[in-house]
Design an enzyme around this catalytic site. Sequence first.
Site, mmCIF file in Angstrom:
data_model
loop_
_atom_site.group_PDB
_atom_site.id
_atom_site.type_symbol
_atom_site.label_atom_id
_atom_site.label_comp_id
_atom_site.label_asym_id
_atom_site.label_seq_id
_atom_site.Cartn_x
_atom_site.Cartn_y
_atom_site.Cartn_z
ATOM 1 N N HIS A 126 24.036 59.006 7.214
ATOM 2 C CA HIS A 126 25.014 57.913 7.290
ATOM 3 C C HIS A 126 25.687 57.871 8.659
ATOM 4 O O HIS A 126 25.708 56.835 9.331
ATOM 5 C CB HIS A 126 26.058 58.109 6.180
ATOM 6 C CG HIS A 126 27.108 57.053 6.119
ATOM 7 N ND1 HIS A 126 27.097 56.045 5.192
ATOM 8 C CD2 HIS A 126 28.222 56.851 6.865
ATOM 9 C CE1 HIS A 126 28.149 55.261 5.363
ATOM 10 N NE2 HIS A 126 28.851 55.736 6.395
ATOM 11 N N GLU A 127 26.240 59.002 9.078
ATOM 12 C CA GLU A 127 26.992 59.020 10.334
ATOM 13 C C GLU A 127 26.085 58.825 11.548
ATOM 14 O O GLU A 127 26.490 58.222 12.540
ATOM 15 C CB GLU A 127 27.779 60.325 10.465
ATOM 16 C CG GLU A 127 28.831 60.541 9.378
ATOM 17 C CD GLU A 127 29.826 59.399 9.230
ATOM 18 O OE1 GLU A 127 30.021 58.634 10.197
ATOM 19 O OE2 GLU A 127 30.422 59.263 8.143
ATOM 20 N N HIS A 186 23.607 52.875 15.905
ATOM 21 C CA HIS A 186 24.063 51.487 16.025
ATOM 22 C C HIS A 186 24.855 51.329 17.317
ATOM 23 O O HIS A 186 24.650 50.389 18.097
ATOM 24 C CB HIS A 186 24.924 51.120 14.809
ATOM 25 C CG HIS A 186 25.264 49.666 14.707
ATOM 26 N ND1 HIS A 186 26.008 49.156 13.660
ATOM 27 C CD2 HIS A 186 24.994 48.615 15.507
ATOM 28 C CE1 HIS A 186 26.167 47.857 13.827
ATOM 29 N NE2 HIS A 186 25.572 47.498 14.949
ATOM 30 N N HIS A 214 25.640 55.118 12.080
ATOM 31 C CA HIS A 214 26.712 54.590 12.926
ATOM 32 C C HIS A 214 26.426 54.889 14.396
ATOM 33 O O HIS A 214 26.573 54.034 15.271
ATOM 34 C CB HIS A 214 28.045 55.251 12.565
ATOM 35 C CG HIS A 214 28.670 54.764 11.303
ATOM 36 N ND1 HIS A 214 28.928 53.440 11.049
ATOM 37 C CD2 HIS A 214 29.151 55.443 10.226
ATOM 38 C CE1 HIS A 214 29.514 53.316 9.868
ATOM 39 N NE2 HIS A 214 29.655 54.514 9.348
#
Length: 597
Positions: A389-390, A396, A393
């Site tokens: 998940h992190e 991105h 980020h």
Amino acid sequence: MIDPKTKRNDVPEEFTWNLADVFESDDAWRAEYDALGEMPAKVAAYQGRLGESAATLLAYFRLHDELDLRYNSLFNYASRKADQDQGDGVYQDMNGKAMSAIVAITSAAAFATPEIMAIPGETLDRFYKEEPALDEYRRSLYQIRRRKAHILSPAEEKLLAAAGEISNAPEQIGSIFRNADLTFPAVVDGKGEEHTLTNGSFVPLEESADRVLRKNAFDAYYSRLGEFKNTAATLLDAQFKQLRFHADARGYQNTLEASLDETEVPVSVYLNLIDAVHGNLDKMYRYVALRKKLLGVDELHMYDVYTPIVEGAARTIDFEEAKKTTLEALAVLGEDYLAMLREGYENRWIDVYENAGKRGGAYSAGARPHPYVLLNHKDTLDSMFTLAHEMGHTLHTCYSVKSQPVSTSDYVIFVAEVASTCNEVLLVRHLLGKTTDRKERAYLINHFLDSFKGTVYRQTMFAEFELAMGRMSEAGDTLTADALCAKYHELNKLYFGPDMISDDGIALEWARIPHFYYNYYVFQYATSFCAAVAIADRILTGDADALMAYKKFLSGGSSTDPISLLKIAGVDMSTPEPVNAALSLFGELIDEMEKLG
């Protein structure tokens, strides 16, 4: 893993982030802090001049870019250091100084927005022709000028900017309270053995197969939190008062409208999410009934929410294995994606384990020259998903920074959770595709169902609670602990349904959620999850155009509004269709889980 009570200085270096990539030392940070002291005057020198020529306006935006980068580095270094150990006064002081420096430059630049507003449209069109380089800031200029009805006079804007530190106080105080000052007693399991209870260890303890331990951790955590419920409520009351102050000052109807207007998200998207989830609560109730059945309990309690409902399939996943598996799962995104992911893994972009005083939870901070990731890794399946998940980020941010100029490189919060959640969906699809074992498949589906429950249903419940807090505050009601507990308990019963015992302690859960200080942030977890499910499914078909469209989305920064960015990736969040489609998948997974169980 390391002991969560380990002092920061005793954590092995390889498990810590390398902040020397930002500043070589604290002394280098202090030198930059001193150097930036002259910058407010440089900014103020442009006051009254932004409409005089295209060259002057361009020079101002170039200076703004430089300051954005420099102040970003100043704040990131101090904040990361402060989060390493929130009991360390040296770095708390540096963090405070960084915030003061940002407020000073924001106050000095308060004249800019009203002046840009005052430039006639025909003059601005002429400026674009005279200075073609100014076109780089066309989006920034549009963003400023579109909010004309909510921009005040230069003097009023300066006053609001100067109130920045005061406005941030509730969040800062709450973070220090939860992570540095609030301590919990040790809790015992069914064998009488003691376990350390912290903010970071609470959820892992709730995941335990030992129901005695889960109940003891739940009771101890919320009992302790309840001793400070009035303090926690006062902080949230102050948070919504400052949001209301700013919304009123700028002429918005309410705090929700003020928050969403900053990122060009229609209020209808927020309200449609709540309505769509309400229309699918039957699936949540089926999930709860299934959990109760598979756990084999007469009563399902809130301390039974996190534990896996498939016995014997949980295993230890250390950090090295988590990195290896995520690389395999995300290979579908292409070698360019994997290369950046490996760079982060191999060059200490990540602070891995919990230590004494470290901020709880996890995040990715968009620093330069690269983002930094805070984890509190527990060698569990959930921790591996948190890593994926992190890093979603993080990449991105990398794609946006690489593709966009400074002015549009920072994507808005509405799309911030899409890439992170897409990684989670790709990871669970990868794991499901690897296993033929019935029990392991059931375990993974359970995890995916829990992700749906936690990200779509629970975050929408949070969003509805936040909406209620805003409306209470706007009606002139004080957010007392009793009022907050009553409303939260009511929503918990609604969302979990008749087969769940909504224990009294859960009424205090609002006091442990830091995102309630993020200004209507949480609903975006739910919308992003739904968008990510659609995007991941398109990528996994092997459609090269779908992958290219996703990379274009990742590279988009804030070059257009967030709804349009998601349309590039093939998802239209202006309609409830993505939410309904994702929750239909939730129902299908429950069907499969019922068969496997």
